[in-house]
Design an enzyme around this catalytic site. Sequence first.
Site, PDB file in Angstrom:
ATOM      1  N   GLN A   1       2.375  17.435   4.890  1.00 32.11           N
ATOM      2  CA  GLN A   1       2.040  18.568   5.774  1.00 32.11           C
ATOM      3  C   GLN A   1       2.347  19.830   4.972  1.00 32.11           C
ATOM      4  O   GLN A   1       3.335  20.517   5.191  1.00 32.11           O
ATOM      5  CB  GLN A   1       2.863  18.488   7.068  1.00 32.11           C
ATOM      6  CG  GLN A   1       2.498  19.557   8.100  1.00 32.11           C
ATOM      7  CD  GLN A   1       1.170  19.316   8.805  1.00 32.11           C
ATOM      8  OE1 GLN A   1       0.781  18.187   9.029  1.00 32.11           O
ATOM      9  NE2 GLN A   1       0.454  20.373   9.146  1.00 32.11           N
TER      10      GLN A   1
ATOM     11  N   SER B   1       0.693   3.735   2.480  1.00 28.08           N
ATOM     12  CA  SER B   1       1.394   3.877   3.755  1.00 28.08           C
ATOM     13  C   SER B   1       0.972   2.745   4.700  1.00 28.08           C
ATOM     14  O   SER B   1       1.605   1.693   4.736  1.00 28.08           O
ATOM     15  CB  SER B   1       1.095   5.257   4.334  1.00 28.08           C
ATOM     16  OG  SER B   1       1.758   5.421   5.554  1.00 28.08           O
TER      17      SER B   1
ATOM     18  N   ASP C   1      -9.486   7.045  -4.257  1.00 32.46           N
ATOM     19  CA  ASP C   1     -10.184   8.291  -3.926  1.00 32.46           C
ATOM     20  C   ASP C   1     -10.180   9.176  -5.163  1.00 32.46           C
ATOM     21  O   ASP C   1      -9.556   8.847  -6.184  1.00 32.46           O
ATOM     22  CB  ASP C   1      -9.537   9.000  -2.715  1.00 32.46           C
ATOM     23  CG  ASP C   1      -8.058   9.282  -2.890  1.00 32.46           C
ATOM     24  OD1 ASP C   1      -7.604   9.463  -4.041  1.00 32.46           O
ATOM     25  OD2 ASP C   1      -7.338   9.317  -1.877  1.00 32.46           O
TER      26      ASP C   1
ATOM     27  N   THR D   1      -6.175   2.557   2.950  1.00 34.09           N
ATOM     28  CA  THR D   1      -6.937   3.038   1.794  1.00 34.09           C
ATOM     29  C   THR D   1      -7.180   1.904   0.804  1.00 34.09           C
ATOM     30  O   THR D   1      -8.284   1.719   0.300  1.00 34.09           O
ATOM     31  CB  THR D   1      -6.138   4.193   1.122  1.00 34.09           C
ATOM     32  OG1 THR D   1      -6.006   5.241   2.081  1.00 34.09           O
ATOM     33  CG2 THR D   1      -6.814   4.705  -0.127  1.00 34.09           C
TER      34      THR D   1
ATOM     35  N   LYS E   1     -13.353   8.690  -0.844  1.00 36.45           N
ATOM     36  CA  LYS E   1     -12.763   8.326   0.448  1.00 36.45           C
ATOM     37  C   LYS E   1     -12.808   9.497   1.420  1.00 36.45           C
ATOM     38  O   LYS E   1     -12.599  10.641   1.026  1.00 36.45           O
ATOM     39  CB  LYS E   1     -11.300   7.910   0.223  1.00 36.45           C
ATOM     40  CG  LYS E   1     -10.525   7.576   1.482  1.00 36.45           C
ATOM     41  CD  LYS E   1      -9.085   7.216   1.172  1.00 36.45           C
ATOM     42  CE  LYS E   1      -8.175   8.421   1.174  1.00 36.45           C
ATOM     43  NZ  LYS E   1      -6.762   8.102   0.978  1.00 36.45           N
TER      44      LYS E   1
HETATM   45  C1  R5P Z   1      -3.831  10.298   0.493  1.00 38.78           C
HETATM   46  O1  R5P Z   1      -4.489  11.231   0.034  1.00 38.78           O
HETATM   47  C2  R5P Z   1      -2.873   9.527  -0.335  1.00 38.78           C
HETATM   48  O2  R5P Z   1      -3.108   9.721  -1.697  1.00 38.78           O
HETATM   49  C3  R5P Z   1      -2.926   8.052  -0.020  1.00 38.78           C
HETATM   50  O3  R5P Z   1      -4.216   7.557  -0.350  1.00 38.78           O
HETATM   51  C4  R5P Z   1      -2.661   7.785   1.434  1.00 38.78           C
HETATM   52  O4  R5P Z   1      -1.519   8.467   1.877  1.00 38.78           O
HETATM   53  C5  R5P Z   1      -2.503   6.285   1.668  1.00 38.78           C
HETATM   54  O5  R5P Z   1      -2.317   6.071   3.030  1.00 38.78           O
HETATM   55  P1  R5P Z   1      -2.693   4.688   3.716  1.00 38.78           P
HETATM   56  O6  R5P Z   1      -2.023   3.604   2.956  1.00 38.78           O
HETATM   57  O7  R5P Z   1      -2.168   4.831   5.117  1.00 38.78           O
HETATM   58  O8  R5P Z   1      -4.192   4.568   3.708  1.00 38.78           O
END
Ligand code: R5P
Length: 292
Positions: A94, A219, A166, A223, A189
């Site tokens: 954030q 997380s 991404d 992704t 992405k």
């Molecule tokens: C986003 O821009 C970050 O680089 C990660 O791709 C993202 O935080 C991964 O989050 P999640 O595992 O929830 O898709």
Amino acid sequence: MIVVGGSASQRLAEGVAKSLGCKLVHPEVKRFPDGELYIRIQEDLRGEDVVVVQSTHHPQNDRLMELFLLLEAAKEQDVKHLTAVIPYLAYARQDKLFKRGEAVSLKLVSKFIEEAGAQDVVVVDIHEEESVSYFSIPVRNVTAAPLLGRYFKGLGLTNPLFLGPDEKAVKQASSAAKELEASFDCLKKERLTPNQVVTSEKSLDVERRDVVIIDDIISTGGTIVEAAKILKNKGVGRIFAACTHAVLAENAFGRMASVGVERVVGTDTIETPWSTVSVAPVVVEALMKRGS
Ligand code: R5P
């Protein structure tokens, strides 16, 4: 130099102190019956160059509070210099106003870190490099990507490709790939909600090749899952996932495994079962370079 190991980063603090050949102190961390935190650094830190190592992943607010208290306690002892090593900096995502009425969390967190006494900061793969500008003290953002690349060097991968899920992650992919003289690429992405992403197809030559999908954070795993699904339709060999910060919330590991991800490799910015690689070497390097 003296390293103070916060409760979130015991292993990393030990590695850093060992590499620097300096003393490691373990502060006393307790909770009052009402839940408030109490910390005490018993060792004499007066006149010392002190490095507090404390990551701030879940439970973020508790870990941040511990960091503030450790810095305050060290500052009160008239140390010569006080550095905060914050391997995973909470609230870094954030870092701007996305919608009217929000708080820019990172702006406030950076102020608290300075107010608590840090004179400089070391972070690892912060979400957006530019967001270090919220700090008015020097900040070194180091990357774990080459260390992750080196880990894969030992696995005997077949014609490996390092793939950013991404466009932002292409930087990680290229710097990990360099360690193996391998190739790298990235996908495109779009994030629809915090838990939902859409990844676009792309012409990739991955047939029978081993692919390491590499990102700064995993997380929910959404992704990586989207990227792995694309690879599976293209006759890929083995699929690995690598990241600096293995948050792995909400059964992320299970979700990735279900689409063929063979192994998840993270670092000790967050100490979990996936912390295969230590960021101690890059943290130590940053500490040695301070002032240069
Ligand atoms: C986003 O821009 C970050 O680089 C990660 O791709 C993202 O935080 C991964 O989050 P999640 O595992 O929830 O898709």
